[in-house]
Structures are given as structure tokens and as C-alpha cells.
Design a protein around this motif. Structure first.
Motif, PDB file in Angstrom:
ATOM      1  N   ILE A   1      49.364  35.646  48.411  1.00  0.00           N
ATOM      2  CA  ILE A   1      48.999  34.843  47.443  1.00  0.00           C
ATOM      3  C   ILE A   1      50.216  33.747  47.176  1.00  0.00           C
ATOM      4  O   ILE A   1      49.599  32.538  46.932  1.00  0.00           O
ATOM      5  N   GLU A   2      51.196  34.111  47.281  1.00  0.00           N
ATOM      6  CA  GLU A   2      52.506  33.237  47.167  1.00  0.00           C
ATOM      7  C   GLU A   2      52.515  32.416  48.407  1.00  0.00           C
ATOM      8  O   GLU A   2      52.922  31.269  48.094  1.00  0.00           O
TER       9      GLU A   2
ATOM     10  N   ILE B   1      43.095  34.338  41.262  1.00  0.00           N
ATOM     11  CA  ILE B   1      44.237  34.948  41.718  1.00  0.00           C
ATOM     12  C   ILE B   1      44.421  36.357  41.445  1.00  0.00           C
ATOM     13  O   ILE B   1      44.790  37.447  41.988  1.00  0.00           O
ATOM     14  N   GLU B   2      44.160  36.686  40.133  1.00  0.00           N
ATOM     15  CA  GLU B   2      44.217  38.054  39.572  1.00  0.00           C
ATOM     16  C   GLU B   2      43.298  38.986  40.113  1.00  0.00           C
ATOM     17  O   GLU B   2      43.527  40.159  40.382  1.00  0.00           O
TER      18      GLU B   2
ATOM     19  N   SER C   1      50.585  40.164  47.714  1.00  0.00           N
ATOM     20  CA  SER C   1      51.721  39.214  46.889  1.00  0.00           C
ATOM     21  C   SER C   1      52.169  38.237  47.958  1.00  0.00           C
ATOM     22  O   SER C   1      52.153  36.942  47.448  1.00  0.00           O
TER      23      SER C   1
ATOM     24  N   THR D   1      44.790  27.429  41.911  1.00  0.00           N
ATOM     25  CA  THR D   1      45.445  27.554  40.695  1.00  0.00           C
ATOM     26  C   THR D   1      44.575  28.338  39.591  1.00  0.00           C
ATOM     27  O   THR D   1      45.262  28.683  38.516  1.00  0.00           O
ATOM     28  N   ASP D   2      43.384  28.609  39.857  1.00  0.00           N
ATOM     29  CA  ASP D   2      42.663  29.445  38.860  1.00  0.00           C
ATOM     30  C   ASP D   2      43.273  30.972  38.824  1.00  0.00           C
ATOM     31  O   ASP D   2      42.974  31.674  39.730  1.00  0.00           O
ATOM     32  N   GLU D   3      43.707  31.193  37.707  1.00  0.00           N
ATOM     33  CA  GLU D   3      44.578  32.459  37.720  1.00  0.00           C
ATOM     34  C   GLU D   3      43.484  33.601  37.687  1.00  0.00           C
ATOM     35  O   GLU D   3      43.802  34.754  38.089  1.00  0.00           O
ATOM     36  N   ARG D   4      42.200  33.421  37.074  1.00  0.00           N
ATOM     37  CA  ARG D   4      41.270  34.509  37.283  1.00  0.00           C
ATOM     38  C   ARG D   4      41.157  34.940  38.644  1.00  0.00           C
ATOM     39  O   ARG D   4      40.900  36.072  39.226  1.00  0.00           O
TER      40      ARG D   4
ATOM     41  N   ARG E   1      48.688  30.013  46.488  1.00  0.00           N
ATOM     42  CA  ARG E   1      49.330  28.942  45.822  1.00  0.00           C
ATOM     43  C   ARG E   1      49.590  27.596  46.284  1.00  0.00           C
ATOM     44  O   ARG E   1      49.373  26.536  45.725  1.00  0.00           O
TER      45      ARG E   1
ATOM     46  N   SER F   1      37.197  29.519  43.670  1.00  0.00           N
ATOM     47  CA  SER F   1      37.871  28.506  42.538  1.00  0.00           C
ATOM     48  C   SER F   1      36.767  27.624  42.316  1.00  0.00           C
ATOM     49  O   SER F   1      36.555  27.395  41.025  1.00  0.00           O
TER      50      SER F   1
ATOM     51  N   SER G   1      43.911  42.173  42.572  1.00  0.00           N
ATOM     52  CA  SER G   1      43.695  43.692  42.062  1.00  0.00           C
ATOM     53  C   SER G   1      42.887  44.401  43.338  1.00  0.00           C
ATOM     54  O   SER G   1      42.363  45.650  43.047  1.00  0.00           O
TER      55      SER G   1
END
Length: 217
Positions: free
Chosen positions: A12-13, A27-28, A9, A22-25, A17, A72, A32
Motif C-alpha cells: 500500500i505504502e 485502501i482499507e 502495508s 487516494t480513495d481510503e475506502r 499511495r 478507484s 483487509s
């Protein structure tokens, strides 16, 4: 939250970011996967730092920000077949496996092939197959590929690899431009190479892709 989840986390943060990932796929997918499982045990505590991490001779886990930006820009689709070249311990393959339909992970070193296979199984990456082979030759028999991802800076992309792209396929890599790494998206249609420079990226080179010395008399 476990220490590992907290470290992911924070990466990522704190790293991704703020650098316009900004591509949430993407990031997710990164959120994971247990990055620390793909580094030597001695480096598990620094697996999420903003540095390239050496995992074997000539193999590195790419700096998270550069890796995420490349993914991305690749715009990986859920229907893509991806070839992950010089996959090392398999971290990039695991992330690609979360984004694409299937991934072929190519590595030369048998110990790395065995290690990557084991860790990817632990991470439930059922759509990733690790194959031992020449990283500069690609793996034509499993292609054509919608995406080819190269883990490391290269002097040039062999035509044999470009020939393995699908009609709308692309290569995402970092090219050596007179000593400066340039993240690029490369296409190859009708034997015409298209190169779009994305951003500067300082990552370790892949020795196998070094340009052959030219002799003059």
C-alpha cells in the motif's frame, strides 16, 4: 505485525499511495484481505509484488496498482450490486465485497469456482456468491448490475454483458487498443455505448474475449 500484514502495508505504502491511489475506502478494503490466500502456495511469498500473478490457466491476480486504480475509478458505492467477471480465485471479489453491497463472482472453471468459494468463506466474504458460467455471457438472471468488473484485458465487451447494466451502471475493464491496454469506464444507456479512457494498463488478456477473426475473400 505479521509478515502478511507487513507485506500488505508495504504494498500500500510503496505501490499504491505513490501512484495516486487516494480513495481510503479502496485502501482499507485492500488492507483487509489476505492476498496471499488467493495465489498458489508456491507464490505466497511474492503475493504482494507489483506484478500480475498467474493463479490458473488464463487467470491472473492483477498487478496491485492497476487493480487499485480501476477500483478507484469505479467509485464503488455501498449500495452497489457488482458482477465480477473471470474472478479466478476470488481476490477481486473479496475486495469488491468490502466495497459493494453484494457481489456475484462469475467463473468458468469448476476447480476455480470451488477454490474461490472456499477461500472467500475463510475471508468472511459473506456477501459474495461464486457462480459457474460463461464469462462472456455474464449472468443476466442476477442483474441488473451497478458495476461490472472484468479481470483481464479484452478485445471487446459483448452486448449481452452491457445489457445487464442498471440505468446508472458501468463496466470497468482494460480494453485492447491495437495491442495497448487502455483502462476504461464504459456506460450503456439506451443502447448507446460511452467509453472513457482512464489510463494505460498492461495486463494479461482474457482469451474468451478475443475478437473473432474476420475472413475476407
Amino acid at each position: 505485525m505479521t509478515n502478511s500484514a507487513q507485506a500488505r502495508s508495504s504494498m500500500i505504502e510503496g505501490q499504491l499511495r505513490p501512484n495516486n491511489i487516494t480513495d481510503e475506502r479502496v485502501i482499507e478494503a485492500i488492507a483487509s484481505v489476505n492476498r496471499e490466500k488467493f495465489v498458489p502456495k508456491a507464490y505466497a511469498g511474492v503475493a504482494y509484488v507489483d506484478e500480475d500473478i498467474r493463479v490458473a490457466e488464463g487467470r491472473y491476480l492483477m498487478e496491485p496498482m492497476v487493480f487499485a486504480r480501476l477500483l478507484s475509478e469505479a467509485h464503488v458505492k455501498p449500495t452497489d450490486l457488482a458482477l465480477d467477471i473471470a474472478c479466478g480465485t476470488g481476490y477481486s471479489s473479496a475486495i469488491l465485497g468490502r466495497l459493494a453491497e453484494a457481489v456475484v463472482a462469475l467463473e468458468e472453471d469448476e476447480d476455480l469456482v470451488n477454490s474461490a468459494t472456499a477461500v472467500l468463506a475463510e475471508e468472511a466474504c459473506d456477501n459474495v456468491a461464486v457462480v459457474k458460467g460463461d464469462v462472456t455471457a455474464g449472468l443476466a438472471k442476477q442483474g441488473p448490475y451497478d458495476l461490472i468488473f472484468i479481470n483481464g484485458m479484452v478485445d471487446e465487451i459483448p452486448e449481452a454483458i452491457l445489457d445487464q447494466l442498471s440505468e446508472e451502471g458501468r463496466v470497468v475493464c482494460v480494453l485492447n487498443d491495437r495491442g495497448v491496454g487502455k483502462a476504461c469506464l464504459v456506460t450503456y444507456k439506451d443502447k448507446v455505448r460511452g467509453v472513457r479512457i482512464l489510463f494505460d494498463a498492461a495486463i494479461p488478456p482474457l482469451a474468451a474475449f478475443a475478437k473473432k477473426a474476420e475472413f475476407s475473400f
